[in-house]
Design a protein around this motif. Sequence first.
Motif, PDB file in Angstrom:
ATOM      1  N   LEU A 166       5.470  18.415  43.147  1.00  0.00           N
ATOM      2  CA  LEU A 166       5.443  17.087  43.762  1.00  0.00           C
ATOM      3  C   LEU A 166       6.459  16.156  43.119  1.00  0.00           C
ATOM      4  O   LEU A 166       7.158  15.415  43.813  1.00  0.00           O
ATOM      5  N   ARG A 167       6.522  16.187  41.801  1.00  0.00           N
ATOM      6  CA  ARG A 167       7.457  15.301  41.096  1.00  0.00           C
ATOM      7  C   ARG A 167       8.908  15.645  41.391  1.00  0.00           C
ATOM      8  O   ARG A 167       9.769  14.772  41.352  1.00  0.00           O
ATOM      9  N   ALA A 168       9.176  16.892  41.721  1.00  0.00           N
ATOM     10  CA  ALA A 168      10.548  17.325  42.003  1.00  0.00           C
ATOM     11  C   ALA A 168      10.994  16.983  43.422  1.00  0.00           C
ATOM     12  O   ALA A 168      12.177  17.087  43.739  1.00  0.00           O
ATOM     13  N   ARG A 169      10.055  16.566  44.270  1.00  0.00           N
ATOM     14  CA  ARG A 169      10.371  16.299  45.675  1.00  0.00           C
ATOM     15  C   ARG A 169      10.457  14.797  45.912  1.00  0.00           C
ATOM     16  O   ARG A 169       9.449  14.105  45.941  1.00  0.00           O
ATOM     17  N   PRO A 170      11.667  14.254  46.114  1.00  0.00           N
ATOM     18  CA  PRO A 170      11.800  12.814  46.336  1.00  0.00           C
ATOM     19  C   PRO A 170      11.161  12.341  47.643  1.00  0.00           C
ATOM     20  O   PRO A 170      10.893  11.152  47.796  1.00  0.00           O
ATOM     21  N   GLU A 171      10.876  13.261  48.564  1.00  0.00           N
ATOM     22  CA  GLU A 171      10.233  12.886  49.819  1.00  0.00           C
ATOM     23  C   GLU A 171       8.800  12.392  49.599  1.00  0.00           C
ATOM     24  O   GLU A 171       8.259  11.656  50.418  1.00  0.00           O
ATOM     25  N   VAL A 172       8.187  12.826  48.504  1.00  0.00           N
ATOM     26  CA  VAL A 172       6.795  12.451  48.222  1.00  0.00           C
ATOM     27  C   VAL A 172       6.791  11.059  47.603  1.00  0.00           C
ATOM     28  O   VAL A 172       7.203  10.865  46.470  1.00  0.00           O
TER      29      VAL A 172
ATOM     30  N   VAL B 286      10.418  11.312  55.498  1.00  0.00           N
ATOM     31  CA  VAL B 286      11.549  12.170  55.846  1.00  0.00           C
ATOM     32  C   VAL B 286      12.221  11.642  57.111  1.00  0.00           C
ATOM     33  O   VAL B 286      11.714  10.733  57.755  1.00  0.00           O
ATOM     34  N   ALA B 287      13.327  12.254  57.484  1.00  0.00           N
ATOM     35  CA  ALA B 287      14.071  11.800  58.662  1.00  0.00           C
ATOM     36  C   ALA B 287      13.368  12.156  59.965  1.00  0.00           C
ATOM     37  O   ALA B 287      13.358  11.365  60.906  1.00  0.00           O
ATOM     38  N   ASN B 288      12.784  13.365  60.021  1.00  0.00           N
ATOM     39  CA  ASN B 288      12.214  13.837  61.279  1.00  0.00           C
ATOM     40  C   ASN B 288      11.316  15.044  61.021  1.00  0.00           C
ATOM     41  O   ASN B 288      11.121  15.448  59.877  1.00  0.00           O
TER      42      ASN B 288
ATOM     43  N   ALA C  86      12.929  17.926  59.096  1.00  0.00           N
ATOM     44  CA  ALA C  86      13.002  17.655  57.654  1.00  0.00           C
ATOM     45  C   ALA C  86      11.633  17.828  57.008  1.00  0.00           C
ATOM     46  O   ALA C  86      11.530  18.311  55.876  1.00  0.00           O
ATOM     47  N   TYR C  87      10.563  17.452  57.728  1.00  0.00           N
ATOM     48  CA  TYR C  87       9.225  17.673  57.190  1.00  0.00           C
ATOM     49  C   TYR C  87       8.972  19.170  57.032  1.00  0.00           C
ATOM     50  O   TYR C  87       8.424  19.619  56.028  1.00  0.00           O
ATOM     51  N   ASP C  88       9.367  19.957  58.025  1.00  0.00           N
ATOM     52  CA  ASP C  88       9.158  21.406  57.943  1.00  0.00           C
ATOM     53  C   ASP C  88       9.892  21.990  56.745  1.00  0.00           C
ATOM     54  O   ASP C  88       9.357  22.867  56.053  1.00  0.00           O
TER      55      ASP C  88
ATOM     56  N   ILE D 277       5.182  25.124  49.939  1.00  0.00           N
ATOM     57  CA  ILE D 277       4.317  26.314  49.944  1.00  0.00           C
ATOM     58  C   ILE D 277       4.992  27.532  49.312  1.00  0.00           C
ATOM     59  O   ILE D 277       4.318  28.497  48.962  1.00  0.00           O
ATOM     60  N   SER D 278       6.318  27.481  49.144  1.00  0.00           N
ATOM     61  CA  SER D 278       6.984  28.569  48.427  1.00  0.00           C
ATOM     62  C   SER D 278       6.815  28.409  46.913  1.00  0.00           C
ATOM     63  O   SER D 278       6.956  29.364  46.168  1.00  0.00           O
TER      64      SER D 278
END
Length: 153
Positions: A90-96, A114-116, A119-121, A128-129
Amino acid sequence: MTAQMDELDRKILRALQADASQSLEEIAGQVGSSKTPVWNRIRKMREAGVMGRSTVIVDPEALGLEACFFVLIRTSEHEADWQARFLAALRARPEVQEAHRLAGEIDYILKVRVANAKAYDAFYQALISEVRVYNVTALLSMEELKSETALPV
């Protein structure tokens, strides 16, 4: 532990929450004090942990980040190792923008900007990876009705 604050401290906090870029002189004028006492109170509130870092509020749509998803996560894993990997992901993902651990049927809720949908996918696939989850439900916000950063002081 709750910090001890008087009405002048609360006025200063309200002024800073409205616009932290104001000068000391402007804040002092709003709260009916002079610059030195206002500066001393701000310093003491920072030292007491009442105030954290100062940032700027950016309009996400102006940057093309038009989609806001609330992501509900259920997991069957509650071990410390899994939680550490999940928190790191979570901390590594700026989208969160926000992440909360919940009581009840849902374990976590994320606010993801996210943009759309594509981008969410990409965000979802990356998440999940990195960590295994039992169930993920994504809710697209159709309209933001209220968003505040200021606390009622």
